[in-house]
Design an enzyme around this catalytic site. Structure first.
Site, mmCIF file in Angstrom:
data_model
loop_
_atom_site.group_PDB
_atom_site.id
_atom_site.type_symbol
_atom_site.label_atom_id
_atom_site.label_comp_id
_atom_site.label_asym_id
_atom_site.label_seq_id
_atom_site.Cartn_x
_atom_site.Cartn_y
_atom_site.Cartn_z
ATOM 1 N N GLY A 69 13.850 3.995 2.940
ATOM 2 C CA GLY A 69 12.546 3.151 2.553
ATOM 3 C C GLY A 69 12.681 1.779 3.447
ATOM 4 N N ASN A 152 9.461 -3.263 -8.114
ATOM 5 C CA ASN A 152 10.817 -2.623 -8.377
ATOM 6 C C ASN A 152 11.500 -3.173 -9.761
ATOM 7 O OD1 ASN A 152 10.764 -4.395 -6.111
ATOM 8 N ND2 ASN A 152 12.931 -4.386 -6.579
ATOM 9 N N GLN A 178 8.635 2.867 -5.685
ATOM 10 C CA GLN A 178 8.800 3.049 -6.704
ATOM 11 C C GLN A 178 7.554 3.832 -7.440
ATOM 12 O OE1 GLN A 178 11.437 2.351 -8.497
ATOM 13 N NE2 GLN A 178 12.515 1.031 -7.237
ATOM 14 N N HIS A 200 15.375 8.984 -2.582
ATOM 15 C CA HIS A 200 16.513 8.974 -3.705
ATOM 16 C C HIS A 200 15.887 8.305 -4.794
ATOM 17 C CE1 HIS A 200 17.743 4.620 -3.572
ATOM 18 N NE2 HIS A 200 17.162 4.687 -2.418
ATOM 19 N N THR A 236 17.425 12.628 16.178
ATOM 20 C CA THR A 236 17.550 14.270 15.722
ATOM 21 C C THR A 236 17.388 14.378 14.238
ATOM 22 O OG1 THR A 236 19.164 14.840 17.396
ATOM 23 C CG2 THR A 236 19.126 16.239 15.300
ATOM 24 N N CYS A 320 21.685 -9.398 -4.959
ATOM 25 C CA CYS A 320 23.260 -10.160 -5.221
ATOM 26 C C CYS A 320 23.730 -10.106 -3.994
ATOM 27 C CB CYS A 320 23.964 -9.195 -6.214
ATOM 28 S SG CYS A 320 25.008 -9.746 -7.074
HETATM 29 N N1 PLP Z 1 10.986 -0.794 -1.631
HETATM 30 C C1 PLP Z 1 11.320 -0.959 -2.919
HETATM 31 C C2 PLP Z 1 10.058 -1.375 -3.779
HETATM 32 C C3 PLP Z 1 12.676 -0.376 -3.674
HETATM 33 O O1 PLP Z 1 12.513 -0.522 -4.720
HETATM 34 C C4 PLP Z 1 13.415 0.120 -2.649
HETATM 35 C C5 PLP Z 1 14.890 0.503 -3.021
HETATM 36 O O2 PLP Z 1 15.307 -0.108 -4.183
HETATM 37 C C6 PLP Z 1 13.431 -0.032 -1.276
HETATM 38 C C7 PLP Z 1 11.877 -0.588 -0.731
HETATM 39 C C8 PLP Z 1 14.436 0.277 -0.323
HETATM 40 O O3 PLP Z 1 14.239 1.807 -0.292
HETATM 41 P P1 PLP Z 1 15.564 2.521 0.307
HETATM 42 O O4 PLP Z 1 16.829 2.500 -0.797
HETATM 43 O O5 PLP Z 1 15.438 4.078 0.629
HETATM 44 O O6 PLP Z 1 16.174 1.864 1.537
#
Ligand code: PLP
Length: 378
Positions: A69, A152, A178, A200, A236, A320
Site C-alpha cells: 500500500g 488507520n 483500512q 495484508h 515480474t 515509532c
Molecule cells: N495506508 C494506511 C491507511 C495504512 O493503514 C497502511 C498500513 O498500515 C498503509 C497505507 C501502508 O500499507 P502497506 O503496509 O501495505 O505498505
C-alpha cells in the site's frame, strides 16, 4: 493466553489464501513468458485482477499491482504531481498515513511543491468547507488531492463522495487500505482518479498491494524495465501473492456487524473499567473494528509494554522512530495536546476476534492503567 488486538496493523492470512498461495508457489512460469507455463501463470494473475476489480467496481485494466500500500500511495502522490507540470499545489488531509504525507513532504523539499493540509474536526473528519474554499480560491493550481477513506488510527470514515464533488476536475486519490472489504467502496461510483488497497489488511499476504488508476490516464513510469502493469510498474508480477490477495477477497470472512458488536462491547466495558478514558472519534462514523482510547495520566508506550506483558497485542497507533514514540499527528490534528496524543492506545479488532478476547482485555485494563498512572506520577 495471547490476545491479538492489532488487526489494523496486519490481520492473519486466511487459510484459503495460504492454500492458494502455496499452490501458486509450486507452479512454474513467469507471467510474462509466452510459453504454456507462462500463460498459465498469467491466466491466474488476470483472474485475480478481475476478482479485485469486481470487488471495487473498476475495470481490470485499472488495477496496477504494487509491492505494498505504501508503494501505491507514493506512486499516486508523485505520479499525479509529476503528471501536472503546470500545477504546483498538493492537498492532503492532516490525518493521512505517512505513506501519503511523506511523499508529499518529499515533493516539497525536492521539487519545490507547495503542500496544504486539510484540517479535521475534533471528531477526526476532514473539514470540507476548508477544502471547498481552497478549491474555489486556488483550484487551478492543485495537481492532486488525497484524502483517505478511513483513518488507520481512529477508524473515522471520511466523506470521500463530498471531497470528489468539491474537487471537480482535480484528480483525487483515496488511500482505502483500512476500508477495503470492511465497508462498501465503489471506485467508479465515487468518481475517484486513484485508490490504494493492500492485501495484508484483509487476510491476504504481506507485501502486495494495488493502485487503482483511471484507464485513460498516463502516468510517468515509477520502475523502468519489462513494461509490466501499463508500463507504470515494471517487474515480474508476484503471482503467488496476487492470487492469494484475490482469494482473500473472494473468501472474505470479515463480518462487519459482528466486529462492530464486539467493539461496542469493548467500549461499553472501557466506560466501566476506566471511566476517565476518552474514545477518540466516537461521535463520527467509524470502521467497525478500530477503537482509539486516551487514558489520561499515562504514557502510551508504557501502557503498550504492560499490555504486552499481559499477552495482549495492541498499538500506539502513531509512528515509532528508533524506539522514540512521537505524538500522533492524527490526534494532534483532532485537537489533543502532546500529552493527550502520547497517552492513547489503538485496539483493533478483526475477523478472528472473539468475545473472550474482549472480556480478557477488559479484565486486565484496570490494573494496567493503574500501573501506568503510578509510573507516570513518579
Ligand atoms: N495506508 C494506511 C491507511 C495504512 O493503514 C497502511 C498500513 O498500515 C498503509 C497505507 C501502508 O500499507 P502497506 O503496509 O501495505 O505498505
Amino acid at each position: 493466553m495471547s490476545i491479538y488486538l492489532d488487526h489494523a496493523a496486519t490481520t492473519p492470512m486466511i487459510e484459503p489464501a495460504i492454500d492458494a498461495m502455496q499452490r501458486s508457489l509450486r507452479k512454474i512460469g513467469n507471467p510474462s513468458s509466452l510459453h504454456t507455463d507462462g500463460r498459465s501463470t498469467r491466466k491466474d494473475v488476470e483472474e485475480a485482477r478481475e476478482v479485485i476489480a469486481r470487488a471495487l467496481g473498476c475495470a481490470p485494466s485499472e488495477v496496477i499491482f504494487t509491492g505494498s500500500g505504501t508503494e501505491a500511495n507514493n506512486a499516486a502522490i508523485k505520479g499525479l504531481f509529476w503528471n501536472a507540470p503546470d500545477k504546483n499545489l498538493i492537498v492532503v488531509s492532516a490525518i493521512e498515513h505517512h505513506a501519503v504525507l511523506d511523499p508529499a513532504h518529499w515533493l516539497v523539499e525536492h521539487e519545490g511543491a507547495e503542500l496544504i493540509e486539510i484540517p479535521v474536526t475534533s471528531a477526526g473528519v476532514v473539514d470540507c468547507d476548508f477544502l471547498a474554499d481552497l478549491v474555489a480560491a486556488r483550484g487551478n493550481e492543485i495537481a492532486v488531492i488525497s484524502v483517505m477513506a478511513a483513518n488507520n488510527e481512529t477508524g473515522v470514515i471520511q466523506p470521500i463522495d463530498r471531497v470528489v464533488e468539491i474537487a471537480g476536475n482535480i484528480p483525487v486519490h483515496c488511500d482505502a487500505v483500512q476500508s477495503f472489504m470492511k465497508v462498501p467502496l465503489d471506485y467508479a461510483g465515487l468518481g475517484l482518479f486513484a485508490m490504494t488497497i493492500s492485501a495484508h489488511k484483509i487476510g491476504g499476504p504481506l507485501g502486495i498491494g494495488a493502485l487503482i488508476l483511471r484507464r485513460a490516464f498516463e502516468m510517468p513510469a515509477l520502475l523502468h524495465g519489462g513494461g509490466q502493469e501499463r508500463e507504470i510498474r515494471s517487474g515480474t508480477l508476484n503471482a503467488p501473492s496476487i492470487v492469494a490477495f484475490a482469494t482473500a477477497v473472494t473468501e472474505n470472512i470479515y463480518n462487519a456487524t459482528s466486529v462492530a458488536a464486539l467493539r461496542e462491547k469493548f467500549e461499553a466495558g472501557i466506560a466501566q473499567v476506566a471511566p476517565d478514558a476518552q474514545i477518540n472519534g466516537q461521535s463520527a462514523a467509524r470502521l467497525p473494528g478500530i477503537s482509539n482510547i486516551t487514558f489520561p495520566g499515562t504514557q502510551a508506550d508504557f501502557l503498550l509494554l504492560l499490555m504486552d506483558g499481559k499477552e495482549i497485542s495492541c498499538s500506539t497507533g502513531a509512528a515509532c522512530t528508533a524506539g522514540v514514540h512521537r505524538p500522533s499527528h492524527v490526534l494532534m490534528a483532532m485537537g489533543h495536546d502532546e500529552i493527550g496524543a502520547t497517552s492513547s492506545l489503538r485496539f483493533s479488532l478483526g475477523a478472528t476476534t472473539t468475545a473472550g478476547d474482549i472480556e480478557y482485555a477488559l479484565s486486565v485494563i484496570p490494573d494496567v492503567v493503574a500501573m501506568a498512572k503510578a509510573a507516570n506520577a513518579l
